[in-house]
Scaffold this active site. Structure first.
Site, mmCIF file in Angstrom:
data_model
loop_
_atom_site.group_PDB
_atom_site.id
_atom_site.type_symbol
_atom_site.label_atom_id
_atom_site.label_comp_id
_atom_site.label_asym_id
_atom_site.label_seq_id
_atom_site.Cartn_x
_atom_site.Cartn_y
_atom_site.Cartn_z
ATOM 1 C CG HIS A 13 55.642 13.835 -14.989
ATOM 2 N ND1 HIS A 13 56.872 13.838 -15.623
ATOM 3 C CD2 HIS A 13 55.747 14.736 -13.981
ATOM 4 C CE1 HIS A 13 57.661 14.719 -15.023
ATOM 5 N NE2 HIS A 13 57.002 15.279 -14.023
ATOM 6 C CD GLU A 51 60.594 11.310 -9.198
ATOM 7 O OE1 GLU A 51 60.707 10.394 -10.039
ATOM 8 O OE2 GLU A 51 60.647 12.511 -9.500
ATOM 9 C CD GLN A 64 57.472 14.168 -10.650
ATOM 10 O OE1 GLN A 64 57.085 15.282 -10.998
ATOM 11 N NE2 GLN A 64 58.726 13.779 -10.804
ATOM 12 C CG HIS A 90 55.764 20.187 -12.516
ATOM 13 N ND1 HIS A 90 56.301 19.860 -11.293
ATOM 14 C CD2 HIS A 90 56.168 19.178 -13.352
ATOM 15 C CE1 HIS A 90 56.983 18.741 -11.383
ATOM 16 N NE2 HIS A 90 56.920 18.291 -12.632
ATOM 17 C CD GLU A 144 60.191 17.884 -14.806
ATOM 18 O OE1 GLU A 144 61.221 17.203 -14.675
ATOM 19 O OE2 GLU A 144 59.144 17.641 -14.175
#
Length: 150
Positions: A13, A51, A64, A90, A144
């Protein structure tokens, strides 16, 4: 390739920071693009975010949206650095085995934020790699690493 970190599969994502109080409006805007909400969760601990995961069409691609739950949230700190505006937070990459990826990145001298892989949202296991992870080649953005247990 011999030097390849084992197990990286694809982008899980892209995360977007959303200022406090704007999450639902942002979700509606993405839904107007045809995105579909597939997950919503409050994540406490060090993350302190609400989230929402949105699926892009019928693909496996996800966006996200992250809304800070407190001033101590790293997402709030990112928003503060960005002059109060939301934006890119990210990129998350999916791996086969998060522990193998963690151990290999650590052995290769990457700067990892988490002490060990930890529980993430959606029942995943995750860890974060620092944007300035390597002196010789900093990424310039937070990474991530995600293992899904589906």
């Amino acid at each position: 390739m011999k030097d390849q970190i084992p197990g990286f599969l694809f982008i899980d994502h892209i995360a977007i920071a959303v200022p406090a109080g704007q999450l639902d409006e942002q979700v509606k805007a993405y839904e107007m693009l045809g995105f579909r909400e597939v997950h919503r969760e409050e994540v406490q601990g060090g993350d302190q975010v609400r989230e929402v995961m949105l699926r892009i069409g019928d693909s496996d691609n996800l966006i996200q949206l992250l809304e800070p739950l407190s001033p101590a949230s790293p997402v709030q700190k990112l928003i503060d650095k960005n002059g109060g505006r939301g934006g890119f937070a990210h990129v998350a990459y999916r791996v086969r085995d998060v522990q193998v990826a963690f151990d290999e990145l650590k052995a290769r001298g990457f700067r990892i934020i988490d002490a060990a892989p930890r529980p993430g949202s959606r029942g995943t296991t995750i860890f974060f790699v620092h944007p300035k992870s390597r002196e010789d080649a900093p990424f310039g953005y937070l990474i991530e690493v995600v293992q899904s247990h589906e």
